[in-house]
Design a protein around this motif. Structure first.
Motif, PDB file in Angstrom:
ATOM      1  N   LYS A 163      57.425 129.252  89.931  1.00 54.84           N
ATOM      2  CA  LYS A 163      56.531 128.638  90.438  1.00 54.84           C
ATOM      3  C   LYS A 163      55.696 129.343  89.598  1.00 54.84           C
ATOM      4  CE  LYS A 163      55.368 127.142  93.924  1.00 54.84           C
ATOM      5  NZ  LYS A 163      55.462 126.990  95.297  1.00 54.84           N
ATOM      6  N   ALA A 164      55.927 130.256  89.168  1.00 56.55           N
ATOM      7  CA  ALA A 164      53.905 131.345  87.980  1.00 56.55           C
ATOM      8  C   ALA A 164      54.353 130.703  86.659  1.00 56.55           C
ATOM      9  CB  ALA A 164      54.479 132.583  88.555  1.00 56.55           C
ATOM     10  N   ALA A 165      55.499 130.945  86.226  1.00 59.26           N
ATOM     11  CA  ALA A 165      55.648 130.270  84.783  1.00 59.26           C
ATOM     12  C   ALA A 165      55.563 129.089  84.325  1.00 59.26           C
ATOM     13  CB  ALA A 165      56.743 130.997  84.472  1.00 59.26           C
ATOM     14  N   GLY A 166      55.743 127.714  85.541  1.00 63.67           N
ATOM     15  CA  GLY A 166      55.927 126.930  85.211  1.00 63.67           C
ATOM     16  C   GLY A 166      54.224 126.354  85.597  1.00 63.67           C
ATOM     17  N   CYS A 167      53.954 126.559  86.244  1.00 62.91           N
ATOM     18  CA  CYS A 167      52.225 126.247  86.918  1.00 62.91           C
ATOM     19  C   CYS A 167      51.555 126.679  84.783  1.00 62.91           C
ATOM     20  CB  CYS A 167      51.427 127.218  87.504  1.00 62.91           C
ATOM     21  SG  CYS A 167      51.388 126.535  89.112  1.00 62.91           S
ATOM     22  N   ARG A 168      51.925 127.983  83.870  1.00 57.20           N
ATOM     23  CA  ARG A 168      51.041 128.434  83.321  1.00 57.20           C
ATOM     24  C   ARG A 168      52.092 127.168  81.882  1.00 57.20           C
ATOM     25  NH1 ARG A 168      52.151 133.852  82.842  1.00 57.20           N
ATOM     26  NH2 ARG A 168      50.494 134.283  80.426  1.00 57.20           N
ATOM     27  N   LEU A 169      52.972 126.862  82.089  1.00 61.06           N
ATOM     28  CA  LEU A 169      53.183 125.740  81.124  1.00 61.06           C
ATOM     29  C   LEU A 169      53.329 124.497  81.531  1.00 61.06           C
ATOM     30  CD1 LEU A 169      57.490 127.437  81.348  1.00 61.06           C
ATOM     31  CD2 LEU A 169      55.603 126.550  78.806  1.00 61.06           C
ATOM     32  N   TRP A 170      52.801 124.078  82.328  1.00 60.40           N
ATOM     33  CA  TRP A 170      52.316 122.750  82.218  1.00 60.40           C
ATOM     34  C   TRP A 170      51.183 122.686  83.584  1.00 60.40           C
ATOM     35  CZ3 TRP A 170      57.942 123.604  82.843  1.00 60.40           C
ATOM     36  CH2 TRP A 170      58.550 123.278  81.999  1.00 60.40           C
ATOM     37  N   PRO A 171      49.762 123.392  82.789  1.00 63.03           N
ATOM     38  CA  PRO A 171      48.298 123.317  84.217  1.00 63.03           C
ATOM     39  C   PRO A 171      48.590 121.774  84.855  1.00 63.03           C
ATOM     40  CG  PRO A 171      47.898 123.996  81.921  1.00 63.03           C
ATOM     41  CD  PRO A 171      49.556 123.279  81.808  1.00 63.03           C
ATOM     42  N   GLU A 172      48.535 120.960  83.877  1.00 58.25           N
ATOM     43  CA  GLU A 172      48.235 119.182  84.906  1.00 58.25           C
ATOM     44  C   GLU A 172      49.281 119.276  85.227  1.00 58.25           C
ATOM     45  OE1 GLU A 172      51.301 119.031  81.612  1.00 58.25           O
ATOM     46  OE2 GLU A 172      49.809 119.995  82.345  1.00 58.25           O
ATOM     47  N   LYS A 173      50.309 119.969  85.799  1.00 58.13           N
ATOM     48  CA  LYS A 173      51.017 119.577  87.073  1.00 58.13           C
ATOM     49  C   LYS A 173      50.573 120.024  88.218  1.00 58.13           C
ATOM     50  CE  LYS A 173      55.582 118.858  84.106  1.00 58.13           C
ATOM     51  NZ  LYS A 173      56.852 117.978  84.398  1.00 58.13           N
ATOM     52  N   THR A 174      51.504 119.286  89.674  1.00 60.88           N
ATOM     53  CA  THR A 174      51.644 120.775  90.286  1.00 60.88           C
ATOM     54  C   THR A 174      51.794 121.490  90.685  1.00 60.88           C
ATOM     55  OG1 THR A 174      52.767 119.622  92.034  1.00 60.88           O
ATOM     56  CG2 THR A 174      50.326 118.550  91.809  1.00 60.88           C
ATOM     57  N   PRO A 175      51.792 122.621  91.108  1.00 61.79           N
ATOM     58  CA  PRO A 175      52.440 123.792  91.517  1.00 61.79           C
ATOM     59  C   PRO A 175      54.209 123.693  91.271  1.00 61.79           C
ATOM     60  CG  PRO A 175      50.490 124.152  92.764  1.00 61.79           C
ATOM     61  CD  PRO A 175      50.210 122.990  91.892  1.00 61.79           C
ATOM     62  N   GLU A 176      54.475 122.298  92.348  1.00 63.67           N
ATOM     63  CA  GLU A 176      55.066 122.079  93.136  1.00 63.67           C
ATOM     64  C   GLU A 176      56.042 121.197  92.073  1.00 63.67           C
ATOM     65  OE1 GLU A 176      58.953 122.652  94.683  1.00 63.67           O
ATOM     66  OE2 GLU A 176      56.773 123.796  95.753  1.00 63.67           O
ATOM     67  N   SER A 177      55.411 120.933  91.192  1.00 63.84           N
ATOM     68  CA  SER A 177      55.483 119.803  90.235  1.00 63.84           C
ATOM     69  C   SER A 177      56.390 120.403  88.964  1.00 63.84           C
ATOM     70  CB  SER A 177      54.691 118.256  89.671  1.00 63.84           C
ATOM     71  OG  SER A 177      55.285 117.835  88.959  1.00 63.84           O
ATOM     72  N   ALA A 178      55.411 121.675  88.659  1.00 65.81           N
ATOM     73  CA  ALA A 178      55.847 122.161  87.718  1.00 65.81           C
ATOM     74  C   ALA A 178      57.049 123.446  87.915  1.00 65.81           C
ATOM     75  CB  ALA A 178      55.068 123.225  87.714  1.00 65.81           C
ATOM     76  N   HIS A 179      56.951 123.727  89.073  1.00 64.35           N
ATOM     77  CA  HIS A 179      58.290 124.793  89.516  1.00 64.35           C
ATOM     78  C   HIS A 179      59.665 123.928  89.364  1.00 64.35           C
ATOM     79  CE1 HIS A 179      60.306 127.001  92.080  1.00 64.35           C
ATOM     80  NE2 HIS A 179      60.625 125.962  92.961  1.00 64.35           N
ATOM     81  N   ARG A 180      59.176 122.569  89.427  1.00 66.01           N
ATOM     82  CA  ARG A 180      60.569 122.135  89.973  1.00 66.01           C
ATOM     83  C   ARG A 180      60.793 121.473  88.622  1.00 66.01           C
ATOM     84  NH1 ARG A 180      65.592 122.079  91.383  1.00 66.01           N
ATOM     85  NH2 ARG A 180      63.978 122.500  93.655  1.00 66.01           N
ATOM     86  N   THR A 181      59.778 121.601  87.337  1.00 69.94           N
ATOM     87  CA  THR A 181      60.548 120.927  86.158  1.00 69.94           C
ATOM     88  C   THR A 181      61.323 121.967  85.345  1.00 69.94           C
ATOM     89  OG1 THR A 181      58.399 119.388  86.037  1.00 69.94           O
ATOM     90  CG2 THR A 181      59.316 120.438  84.329  1.00 69.94           C
ATOM     91  N   LEU A 182      60.503 123.444  85.785  1.00 65.91           N
ATOM     92  CA  LEU A 182      60.364 124.469  84.875  1.00 65.91           C
ATOM     93  C   LEU A 182      62.069 124.868  85.591  1.00 65.91           C
ATOM     94  CD1 LEU A 182      60.887 126.464  82.720  1.00 65.91           C
ATOM     95  CD2 LEU A 182      59.613 127.778  85.138  1.00 65.91           C
ATOM     96  N   LEU A 183      62.531 124.821  86.900  1.00 67.20           N
ATOM     97  CA  LEU A 183      64.380 124.855  87.350  1.00 67.20           C
ATOM     98  C   LEU A 183      65.194 124.084  86.597  1.00 67.20           C
ATOM     99  CD1 LEU A 183      63.258 125.596  91.134  1.00 67.20           C
ATOM    100  CD2 LEU A 183      64.501 127.141  89.676  1.00 67.20           C
ATOM    101  N   ASP A 184      64.436 122.761  86.656  1.00 68.12           N
ATOM    102  CA  ASP A 184      65.620 121.549  85.982  1.00 68.12           C
ATOM    103  C   ASP A 184      65.185 122.627  84.279  1.00 68.12           C
ATOM    104  OD1 ASP A 184      65.208 120.219  87.759  1.00 68.12           O
ATOM    105  OD2 ASP A 184      64.136 118.693  87.679  1.00 68.12           O
TER     106      ASP A 184
END
Length: 128
Positions: free
Chosen positions: A26-47
């Motif tokens: 969640k933390a890394a995803g939000c930094r990679l994709w600040p334009e996404k919601t935290p949950e969406s960034a989290h899910r994208t990074l997991l994928d």
């Protein structure tokens, strides 16, 4: 400073270690994709880190993770890439070491320019 494992099965495994050192997906995803919601960034990074999923990180995103991992002392992915490509583990450059190296290069370049200017003057290439 995190402790890297000695061996990773894949680049995705090594990148997961970096992501964990950065505080999790969640933390890394939000930094990679600040334009996404935290949950969406989290899910994208997991994928992206799931090798059976079609989503993948771009080369620029992998580079960002390598640099971010370096900042927190996690070299898992960088070492994995080096080993897989047949290189020894790289050594991170400390900011002070880099600053000192650049200062030395600058001073050496200045001396070289002074020597060149002197030679040009002696050769009559510079106005007297």
């Amino acid at each position: 400073m995190s402790q890297d494992a000695l061996f990773y099965e894949s680049l995705a495994d090594a990148l997961r270690a970096v992501v964990q050192a950065l505080g999790g997906t969640k933390a890394a995803g939000c930094r990679l994709w600040p334009e996404k919601t935290p949950e969406s960034a989290h899910r994208t990074l997991l994928d992206c880190l799931n090798e059976s999923r079609p989503e993948k990180l771009s080369p620029e995103q992998v580079l960002w993770l390598l640099a971010a991992g370096r900042q927190v002392g996690c070299h898992a992915a960088m070492n994995y890439l080096a080993r897989e490509a047949g290189y020894s583990d790289p050594a991170p450059i400390e900011p002070e070491d880099e600053r000192a190296r650049l200062q030395r290069q600058f001073i050496e370049a200045q001396k070289a320019m002074q020597q060149l200017a002197g030679r040009m003057e002696r050769a009559g290439m510079l106005g007297a």
